[in-house]
Design a protein around this motif. Sequence first.
Motif, PDB file in Angstrom:
ATOM      1  N   LEU A 190      -9.343   3.329   2.322  1.00 36.94           N
ATOM      2  CA  LEU A 190      -8.087   3.483   1.588  1.00 36.94           C
ATOM      3  C   LEU A 190      -8.320   4.184   0.253  1.00 36.94           C
ATOM      4  O   LEU A 190      -7.627   5.146  -0.086  1.00 36.94           O
ATOM      5  N   PHE A 191      -9.305   3.726  -0.492  1.00 38.19           N
ATOM      6  CA  PHE A 191      -9.618   4.308  -1.799  1.00 38.19           C
ATOM      7  C   PHE A 191      -9.955   5.794  -1.684  1.00 38.19           C
ATOM      8  O   PHE A 191      -9.413   6.633  -2.415  1.00 38.19           O
ATOM      9  N   THR A 246      -8.153  -1.824  -3.969  1.00 38.77           N
ATOM     10  CA  THR A 246      -8.439  -1.713  -2.537  1.00 38.77           C
ATOM     11  C   THR A 246      -9.463  -2.747  -2.098  1.00 38.77           C
ATOM     12  O   THR A 246      -9.370  -3.281  -0.994  1.00 38.77           O
ATOM     13  N   SER A 264     -11.822  -1.143   2.256  1.00 36.92           N
ATOM     14  CA  SER A 264     -11.546  -0.758   0.871  1.00 36.92           C
ATOM     15  C   SER A 264     -11.877   0.708   0.601  1.00 36.92           C
ATOM     16  O   SER A 264     -11.088   1.423  -0.011  1.00 36.92           O
ATOM     17  N   ASN A 323      -3.925   2.564  -5.742  1.00 39.97           N
ATOM     18  CA  ASN A 323      -4.922   2.676  -4.685  1.00 39.97           C
ATOM     19  C   ASN A 323      -6.043   3.648  -5.015  1.00 39.97           C
ATOM     20  O   ASN A 323      -6.959   3.815  -4.225  1.00 39.97           O
ATOM     21  N   ILE A 325       0.831  -1.199   0.000  1.00 34.95           N
ATOM     22  CA  ILE A 325       0.000   0.000   0.000  1.00 34.95           C
ATOM     23  C   ILE A 325       0.869   1.254   0.000  1.00 34.95           C
ATOM     24  O   ILE A 325       0.603   2.210  -0.741  1.00 34.95           O
TER      25      ILE A 325
END
Length: 183
Positions: free
Chosen positions: A126-127, A68, A123, A62, A31
């Motif tokens: 992070l996205f 993600t 998900s 990402n 990541i």
Amino acid sequence: GFVYDYVAETLESKDMARRFFPLLMTLFLFIFIANLIEFTPGIGSLVYHGTEGAVPLLRSMNTDLNVTLTLAIISFLVIEFTGIAILGAANYSKKFFNFHSPINFAVGMIELIGDLVRVISLSFRLFGNILAGEVLIVVATFFLPYLAPVPLMLFETFIGFLQAAIFALLTLFFIKLAVTEAH
């Protein structure tokens, strides 16, 4: 060494730390490096002009929900399989299906929904954070092309590190919760 010791202390077992440390560090490094690749020249600037408008040929990893979501599904599967492997299927299911009282049953259902929502939560967190940083840099570049992007890129490097650490730490804590007996 510090991170390994922290994982061992959190999981309360050196054996479990030896099992999960490679996964956690792989998630973190993947990541973080993917977030740093966002600043590589050419990423996002090579575009294809088609019928649906300008589509970038290369994107930061990402900022693609598929990446993600895949990371979150891998994390989710590891968490659930670990809980079943350590506690056994019957004991692990007691966390979710408790028929001793209506309140225990409701708490179990909330716990089950919370476990399933982890995939979406991991998900999209992070996205969203990485995409928002990329958009912020593009907007700043438009308004102040030579001044604003550099401090924002430094800030986004810090945010990329932070998001990588958060994803790995959440995976660690969810593993810890999965191997804890239901009470």
